[in-house]
Write a protein that holds these residues in place. Structure first.
Motif, short mmCIF file in Angstrom:
data_model
loop_
_atom_site.label_atom_id
_atom_site.label_comp_id
_atom_site.label_asym_id
_atom_site.label_seq_id
_atom_site.Cartn_x
_atom_site.Cartn_y
_atom_site.Cartn_z
N HIS A 121 55.86 45.48 33.79
CA HIS A 121 55.64 45.03 35.17
C HIS A 121 54.54 45.85 35.84
N ALA A 122 54.53 47.14 35.60
CA ALA A 122 53.48 47.99 36.16
C ALA A 122 52.14 47.66 35.51
N ALA A 123 52.14 47.33 34.22
CA ALA A 123 50.89 46.99 33.53
C ALA A 123 50.27 45.74 34.13
N VAL A 124 51.10 44.74 34.44
CA VAL A 124 50.59 43.52 35.06
C VAL A 124 50.06 43.82 36.45
N ALA A 125 50.78 44.64 37.19
CA ALA A 125 50.35 44.96 38.56
C ALA A 125 49.04 45.74 38.59
N PRO A 128 44.24 44.54 37.14
CA PRO A 128 42.92 44.41 37.77
C PRO A 128 42.20 45.75 37.95
N VAL A 129 42.95 46.79 38.26
CA VAL A 129 42.33 48.10 38.44
C VAL A 129 41.76 48.60 37.12
N LEU A 130 42.53 48.43 36.03
CA LEU A 130 42.03 48.86 34.72
C LEU A 130 40.81 48.06 34.29
N ALA A 131 40.84 46.76 34.55
CA ALA A 131 39.69 45.92 34.18
C ALA A 131 38.45 46.34 34.95
N SER A 136 33.14 48.99 35.36
CA SER A 136 32.22 49.73 36.23
C SER A 136 31.17 50.47 35.42
N ALA A 137 31.49 50.77 34.16
CA ALA A 137 30.50 51.42 33.30
C ALA A 137 29.47 50.43 32.78
N SER A 138 29.83 49.15 32.78
CA SER A 138 28.91 48.12 32.31
C SER A 138 27.95 47.74 33.42
N SER A 139 26.77 47.33 33.04
CA SER A 139 25.80 46.95 34.07
C SER A 139 26.06 45.54 34.59
N THR A 140 26.40 44.61 33.71
CA THR A 140 26.67 43.24 34.13
C THR A 140 27.83 42.70 33.33
N GLY A 141 28.26 41.53 33.68
CA GLY A 141 29.34 40.90 32.93
C GLY A 141 30.29 40.19 33.85
N ARG A 142 31.11 39.34 33.27
CA ARG A 142 32.06 38.55 34.05
C ARG A 142 33.06 39.42 34.77
N SER A 143 33.58 40.45 34.09
CA SER A 143 34.59 41.28 34.73
C SER A 143 34.04 42.03 35.92
N SER A 144 32.77 42.47 35.86
CA SER A 144 32.22 43.17 37.01
C SER A 144 31.99 42.21 38.17
N GLN A 145 31.67 40.95 37.87
CA GLN A 145 31.54 39.95 38.94
C GLN A 145 32.90 39.71 39.56
N TRP A 146 33.95 39.63 38.73
CA TRP A 146 35.31 39.42 39.23
C TRP A 146 35.74 40.59 40.08
N CYS A 147 35.41 41.81 39.67
CA CYS A 147 35.81 43.00 40.40
C CYS A 147 35.15 43.07 41.76
#
Length: 150
Positions: A121-125, A128-131, A136-147
């Motif tokens: 349950h904590a992992a699901v909650a 988004p923070v982990l993703a 944040s280390a990546s320069s571009t990508g879908r996950s950084s756009q989502w974040c």
């Protein structure tokens, strides 16, 4: 003996980061054994028994954060990544290969094998923070756009 000019600084920084994460995880593991004792009457470090524990969401969150920070240091995720550049730059080639080939993978394995199943349950909650910390280390990508939208 091996490495470059600032090898002592890099080694001490690496040791301090990894030991801090390891102590945090040790405290969480002992805490899990204590919760198991309160629930069942016996201490256990057996993963199968610990997986059967019914933890409250707040307890899961604290244990999950302890495990995640410990493994995030080893992966390394932002903001626990500052030891990595120093270690790779100052280490000889063989040391850098061992870091990249073993330690960095071990952190991800630990998250997937232990933190996620023990505290679902904590992992699901906190997903988004982990993703976002990883992207944040990546320069571009879908996950950084989502974040940036969340």
């Amino acid at each position: 003996m091996w490495g470059y000019d600032r090898r002592i600084y890099a080694a001490v920084k690496f040791i301090l980061f990894t030991m801090a994460g390891s102590v945090l995880m040790l405290i969480a593991i002992i805490g899990l054994a204590m919760v198991h004792q309160q629930t069942t009457g016996s201490y256990s470090f057996d993963l199968q028994r610990l997986l059967e524990l019914n933890l409250s969401p707040s307890t899961q969150t604290w244990f999950f954060l302890a495990f995640t920070v410990a493994f995030a240091i080893k992966v390394p995720l932002f903001p626990f990544h500052t030891w990595l550049p120093d270690a790779h730059v100052e280490a000889p080639t063989a040391g850098s290969v061992i870091l990249a080939g073993v330690l960095l993978k071990m952190g991800t394995y630990g998250l997937v094998r232990f933190a996620f199943p023990l505290f679902p349950h904590a992992a699901v909650a906190w997903a988004p923070v982990l993703a976002c910390s990883r992207s944040s280390a990546s320069s571009t990508g879908r996950s950084s756009q989502w974040c940036s939208r969340t």
